[in-house]
Design a protein around this motif. Structure first.
Motif, PDB file in Angstrom:
ATOM      1  N   VAL A 106      -5.970  -4.348  11.764  1.00  0.00           N
ATOM      2  CA  VAL A 106      -6.167  -3.405  10.664  1.00  0.00           C
ATOM      3  C   VAL A 106      -7.090  -4.042   9.633  1.00  0.00           C
ATOM      4  CG1 VAL A 106      -5.037  -2.102   8.815  1.00  0.00           C
ATOM      5  CG2 VAL A 106      -3.856  -2.421  11.008  1.00  0.00           C
ATOM      6  N   ILE A 107      -8.190  -3.370   9.306  1.00  0.00           N
ATOM      7  CA  ILE A 107      -9.126  -3.932   8.314  1.00  0.00           C
ATOM      8  C   ILE A 107      -9.021  -3.260   6.938  1.00  0.00           C
ATOM      9  CG2 ILE A 107     -10.769  -4.918   9.961  1.00  0.00           C
ATOM     10  CD1 ILE A 107     -12.559  -2.435   9.556  1.00  0.00           C
ATOM     11  N   PHE A 108      -8.409  -2.080   6.863  1.00  0.00           N
ATOM     12  CA  PHE A 108      -8.172  -1.440   5.562  1.00  0.00           C
ATOM     13  C   PHE A 108      -6.762  -0.860   5.525  1.00  0.00           C
ATOM     14  CE2 PHE A 108     -12.763  -1.627   5.624  1.00  0.00           C
ATOM     15  CZ  PHE A 108     -13.105  -1.846   4.295  1.00  0.00           C
ATOM     16  N   THR A 109      -6.068  -1.121   4.393  1.00  0.00           N
ATOM     17  CA  THR A 109      -4.676  -0.662   4.257  1.00  0.00           C
ATOM     18  C   THR A 109      -4.610   0.858   4.035  1.00  0.00           C
ATOM     19  OG1 THR A 109      -4.804  -1.289   1.909  1.00  0.00           O
ATOM     20  CG2 THR A 109      -3.737  -2.840   3.410  1.00  0.00           C
ATOM     21  N   PRO A 110      -3.424   1.440   4.305  1.00  0.00           N
ATOM     22  CA  PRO A 110      -3.268   2.891   4.126  1.00  0.00           C
ATOM     23  C   PRO A 110      -3.335   3.316   2.659  1.00  0.00           C
ATOM     24  CG  PRO A 110      -1.141   1.854   4.591  1.00  0.00           C
ATOM     25  CD  PRO A 110      -2.186   0.789   4.742  1.00  0.00           C
ATOM     26  N   CYS A 166     -11.578 -11.648  -0.073  1.00  0.00           N
ATOM     27  CA  CYS A 166     -11.640 -10.651   0.993  1.00  0.00           C
ATOM     28  C   CYS A 166     -10.373 -10.757   1.831  1.00  0.00           C
ATOM     29  CB  CYS A 166     -12.869 -10.897   1.868  1.00  0.00           C
ATOM     30  SG  CYS A 166     -14.405 -10.632   0.970  1.00  0.00           S
ATOM     31  N   TRP A 167      -9.777  -9.618   2.145  1.00  0.00           N
ATOM     32  CA  TRP A 167      -8.476  -9.601   2.825  1.00  0.00           C
ATOM     33  C   TRP A 167      -8.531  -8.729   4.063  1.00  0.00           C
ATOM     34  CZ3 TRP A 167      -4.632 -12.834   1.250  1.00  0.00           C
ATOM     35  CH2 TRP A 167      -4.826 -13.469   0.014  1.00  0.00           C
ATOM     36  N   GLY A 168      -7.867  -9.195   5.127  1.00  0.00           N
ATOM     37  CA  GLY A 168      -7.855  -8.432   6.374  1.00  0.00           C
ATOM     38  C   GLY A 168      -6.653  -8.763   7.227  1.00  0.00           C
ATOM     39  N   LEU A 226     -13.991  -8.889   9.209  1.00  0.00           N
ATOM     40  CA  LEU A 226     -12.542  -8.765   9.399  1.00  0.00           C
ATOM     41  C   LEU A 226     -11.804  -8.653   8.066  1.00  0.00           C
ATOM     42  CD1 LEU A 226     -12.120 -11.542  12.116  1.00  0.00           C
ATOM     43  CD2 LEU A 226     -12.175  -9.054  12.482  1.00  0.00           C
ATOM     44  N   CYS A 227     -12.261  -9.420   7.082  1.00  0.00           N
ATOM     45  CA  CYS A 227     -11.642  -9.423   5.757  1.00  0.00           C
ATOM     46  C   CYS A 227     -12.609  -8.775   4.769  1.00  0.00           C
ATOM     47  CB  CYS A 227     -11.329 -10.856   5.328  1.00  0.00           C
ATOM     48  SG  CYS A 227     -10.064 -11.611   6.357  1.00  0.00           S
ATOM     49  N   VAL A 229      -2.266   6.138   7.382  1.00  0.00           N
ATOM     50  CA  VAL A 229      -3.638   6.223   7.887  1.00  0.00           C
ATOM     51  C   VAL A 229      -4.352   4.911   7.571  1.00  0.00           C
ATOM     52  CG1 VAL A 229      -5.823   7.472   7.746  1.00  0.00           C
ATOM     53  CG2 VAL A 229      -3.652   8.708   7.491  1.00  0.00           C
ATOM     54  N   THR A 230      -4.476   4.051   8.570  1.00  0.00           N
ATOM     55  CA  THR A 230      -5.180   2.786   8.384  1.00  0.00           C
ATOM     56  C   THR A 230      -6.498   2.835   9.154  1.00  0.00           C
ATOM     57  OG1 THR A 230      -4.054   1.843  10.292  1.00  0.00           O
ATOM     58  CG2 THR A 230      -3.073   1.433   8.148  1.00  0.00           C
ATOM     59  N   TRP A 235       3.607  -5.031   3.206  1.00  0.00           N
ATOM     60  CA  TRP A 235       2.642  -5.464   4.208  1.00  0.00           C
ATOM     61  C   TRP A 235       2.236  -6.908   3.914  1.00  0.00           C
ATOM     62  CZ3 TRP A 235      -0.768  -2.097   7.483  1.00  0.00           C
ATOM     63  CH2 TRP A 235      -0.272  -0.789   7.604  1.00  0.00           C
ATOM     64  N   THR A 277       3.035   3.647   9.468  1.00  0.00           N
ATOM     65  CA  THR A 277       2.056   2.873   8.696  1.00  0.00           C
ATOM     66  C   THR A 277       0.978   3.740   8.046  1.00  0.00           C
ATOM     67  OG1 THR A 277       0.868   2.474  10.774  1.00  0.00           O
ATOM     68  CG2 THR A 277       2.409   0.781  10.043  1.00  0.00           C
ATOM     69  N   TYR A 332       0.565   1.040  14.835  1.00  0.00           N
ATOM     70  CA  TYR A 332      -0.379   1.637  13.884  1.00  0.00           C
ATOM     71  C   TYR A 332      -1.047   2.891  14.473  1.00  0.00           C
ATOM     72  CZ  TYR A 332       0.284  -2.976  11.910  1.00  0.00           C
ATOM     73  OH  TYR A 332       0.861  -4.115  11.413  1.00  0.00           O
ATOM     74  N   PRO A 352       0.832  -1.198   0.000  1.00  0.00           N
ATOM     75  CA  PRO A 352       0.000   0.000   0.000  1.00  0.00           C
ATOM     76  C   PRO A 352       0.871   1.255   0.000  1.00  0.00           C
ATOM     77  CG  PRO A 352       0.072  -0.972   2.193  1.00  0.00           C
ATOM     78  CD  PRO A 352       0.808  -1.912   1.279  1.00  0.00           C
ATOM     79  N   ALA A 353       0.304   2.348  -0.489  1.00  0.00           N
ATOM     80  CA  ALA A 353       1.006   3.631  -0.472  1.00  0.00           C
ATOM     81  C   ALA A 353       0.247   4.587   0.428  1.00  0.00           C
ATOM     82  CB  ALA A 353       1.097   4.201  -1.881  1.00  0.00           C
ATOM     83  N   HIS A 393      -4.385  -6.854   8.232  1.00  0.00           N
ATOM     84  CA  HIS A 393      -3.247  -6.271   7.533  1.00  0.00           C
ATOM     85  C   HIS A 393      -2.135  -5.932   8.519  1.00  0.00           C
ATOM     86  CE1 HIS A 393      -5.695  -5.896   3.896  1.00  0.00           C
ATOM     87  NE2 HIS A 393      -6.658  -5.443   4.664  1.00  0.00           N
ATOM     88  N   ASN A 429      -6.659   4.809   4.130  1.00  0.00           N
ATOM     89  CA  ASN A 429      -8.102   4.589   4.022  1.00  0.00           C
ATOM     90  C   ASN A 429      -8.730   4.924   5.369  1.00  0.00           C
ATOM     91  OD1 ASN A 429     -10.692   3.745   3.257  1.00  0.00           O
ATOM     92  ND2 ASN A 429      -9.922   1.975   2.139  1.00  0.00           N
ATOM     93  N   TYR A 470       2.046  -4.611   8.860  1.00  0.00           N
ATOM     94  CA  TYR A 470       3.230  -3.997   8.270  1.00  0.00           C
ATOM     95  C   TYR A 470       4.387  -4.991   8.378  1.00  0.00           C
ATOM     96  CZ  TYR A 470       7.179  -0.663   8.448  1.00  0.00           C
ATOM     97  OH  TYR A 470       8.356   0.007   8.256  1.00  0.00           O
TER      98      TYR A 470
END
Lengths: 355, 355
Positions: free
Chosen positions: B184-188, A230-232, B229-230, B166-167, A221, B164, B136, A210-211, A234, B190, A236
């Motif tokens: 963390v459920i959404f990568t940066p 579906c992905w979770g 979660l995902c 903004v997650t 990550w 990391t 995070y 991710p950026a 996450h 987000n 680093y």
């Protein structure tokens, strides 16, 4: 920085193995600029490369820069013309046209299949395997990775669009003839996703990159999934290192593979001035988010002419390897222009990693 | 732009309802700067606000800017000092210290519980409910949203860290005493995630607002999940509109709720010069990724002094509403400094939406 890669890696003597001239344009008005960053797998005994083919729109007037992209509303490719003398636009990076209103790419990428019996001489399909097809893919589809799970090949790739940014999409195939799109699996900006080839403790895993715009981060990550869609969870994993070959940024490159010492990832690192090399990282077999070891010198860095000069020079970048008979067979994009091949014994990598 | 919100919305006459002076600092060396952007729910009959409390480190020397953050390696809060006269640093935005090496926040946020019987007079906990606790969350936890599903309250929030980015993280509670972090459920980058309160056709849904650095996008998206979660099948939903009150950027704000005409989302829109207002969007009951209607004039925009002036003025921003007896009860952060309250009949919103 004077880090010499002392590793015993063997480039193929007739590199590059595939060049733009070997690839037929997908449309008469297009020109193939680059063939690079291929996904790699074995299929029906052959080495199969899913090539990224980048095409520009042919311009007969040097003052006119033509930009092709897929217009999802019209359902077709369109070409916009820009005046090279327009001072409002920035043409300084060969990959982009930067206008005050919008960023454009000078080329649009699709995927093409190439097959080989011996691993170095390839027969390339006449027609694309996958082309941009929706609003997420307007500026092209790029850098595919192929993970074989069961009898299904999972292909993830970067989808580029000025509307939706840089997302990662998933597609599946069993025959490399028909491809089923499974949608966006990572929100923008995220690319360089590498899905592990098996479940670990009941879960699928994927490296991703991710950026963060706000904090200027581009790091590796890891994510978990029950179903590959579906992905979770996450986490680093690792970042650039000062005074190293990867001091600018890092990202996952090849689909990871299992060794007795851990999961091995061939990743790319860039210096602050955009020299891209490959290194290795070793990850815990039970928790691949844990880094056991990491190359302090790259396993391969741009040295040959075809790596140093091209559409975007000084770049070695890969999207997959084959791990066979204790050899890592690296198919890589060089200078964002051609495909090249190198191989290295796994023991050399372990030595490089100090494990 | 001269769009007057003609909607009949009623601000509480004694707004603001909670100010920084009402909140006890979490540590003796901290000062409460802002209490805003609260998550909202009903708990044991009370209105429960999960307040975002932003604290600065007290500085007795105006030339010294103190920046507090959570050092996850040490497991404690630390304070860094910056010279206000240092020309290398940028102090122009009250929320940031921008040094050549790193971006810092001038405050660090945690969550505090406030309870009310009548919905406007609140008793605020003496101590935090949740504080930053890992890598995070180094720069704080922000803008919580609460979704009640079954007997579990799902709290998602922005986690800020220079490592990391903004997650968005998830935590759960049943009693608002203990909180279980779910990662963390959404990568940066987000943030502004709003989880729907029930499954739709067997799947959970969440609005989210990823940021594309490369293509400068900040839009509303929707995601699906089997387990909260995902998340996957990410789809682009809606963006800023030229010549409207939301011409700069948009993001989801309140947890959506069901009406007979569709899912109703109270979202925030900003103008290009950062005036934040709230509007409504109506979404298909069976496919909430489909937008049925959208406010052409905001339902509430900064007009009162407490909305116009503060830590970051000209801002109305909310993280939740209560929908009770056909009334939408809006608890909102004003000028990034205080909490305020307004209510509006659902029919007024439908009128505003033209449905």
């Amino acid at each position: 920085m004077n880090q010499k890669a002392k590793i015993n890696i063997k480039r193929y003597e007739n590199n590059p193995i595939i060049t733009p001239g070997d690839v037929k344009p997908s449309r008469p008005e297009f020109k193939v600029e680059c063939v690079f960053n291929a996904g790699v797998t074995r299929f029906e005994g052959d080495v199969l490369l899913l090539l990224r083919v980048a095409e520009s729109a042919i311009s007969n007037d040097k003052q006119v820069v033509k930009v092709p992209y897929y217009d999802y509303m019209k359902g077709e490719f369109v070409i916009e013309n820009f005046d090279r003398n327009d001072p409002a636009n920035d043409y300084s990076d060969s990959r982009y046209v930067k206008t005050p209103k919008r960023l454009y790419l000078t080329s649009v990428s699709h995927f093409r299949i190439a097959r080989s019996k011996d691993g170095v001489n390839f027969v390339i399909d006449e027609k694309p395997a996958m082309v941009p097809a929706n609003e997420y893919e307007m500026y092209g589809i790029e850098d595919p990775r192929i993970t074989l799970i069961g009898d299904t090949y999972y292909i993830n790739y970067s989808s580029i669009s000025y509307i939706t940014g840089v997302t990662t999409c998933l597609a599946t195939t069993k025959d490399f003839k028909t491809f089923e799109r499974k949608g966006v699996i990572f929100t923008p900006d995220n690319k360089d996703i590498c899905i592990f080839p098996e479940k670990i403790n009941g879960k699928y895993y994927a490296f991703n990159r991710p950026a963060s715009a706000e904090y200027n981060r581009r790091d590796m990550w890891i994510a978990e999934s029950p179903d590959l869609l579906c992905w979770g969870n996450h986490r680093y994993v690792m970042t650039a290192r000062d005074d190293m070959w990867d001091n600018g940024r890092v990202g996952c490159s090849a689909v990871p593979f299992k060794t007795e010492k851990g999961w091995l990832e061939i990743y790319h690192g860039a210096t602050k001035d955009n020299c891209y090399s490959l290194g290795a990282s070793l990850h815990d077999l039970n928790d691949p988010g844990k880094v056991i070891a990491r190359s302090t010198v790259p396993i391969i860095k741009p040295e040959e002419d075809y790596e140093l000069y091209g559409f975007f020079g000084n770049v070695i970048f890969n999207c997959g390897v084959l791990f066979e008979n204790n050899k890592i067979k690296i198919y890589y994009g060089a200078a964002d222009t051609v495909m090249a091949y190198a191989e290295v014994d796994i023991d050399e990598i372990f030595k490089n990693l100090g494990v």
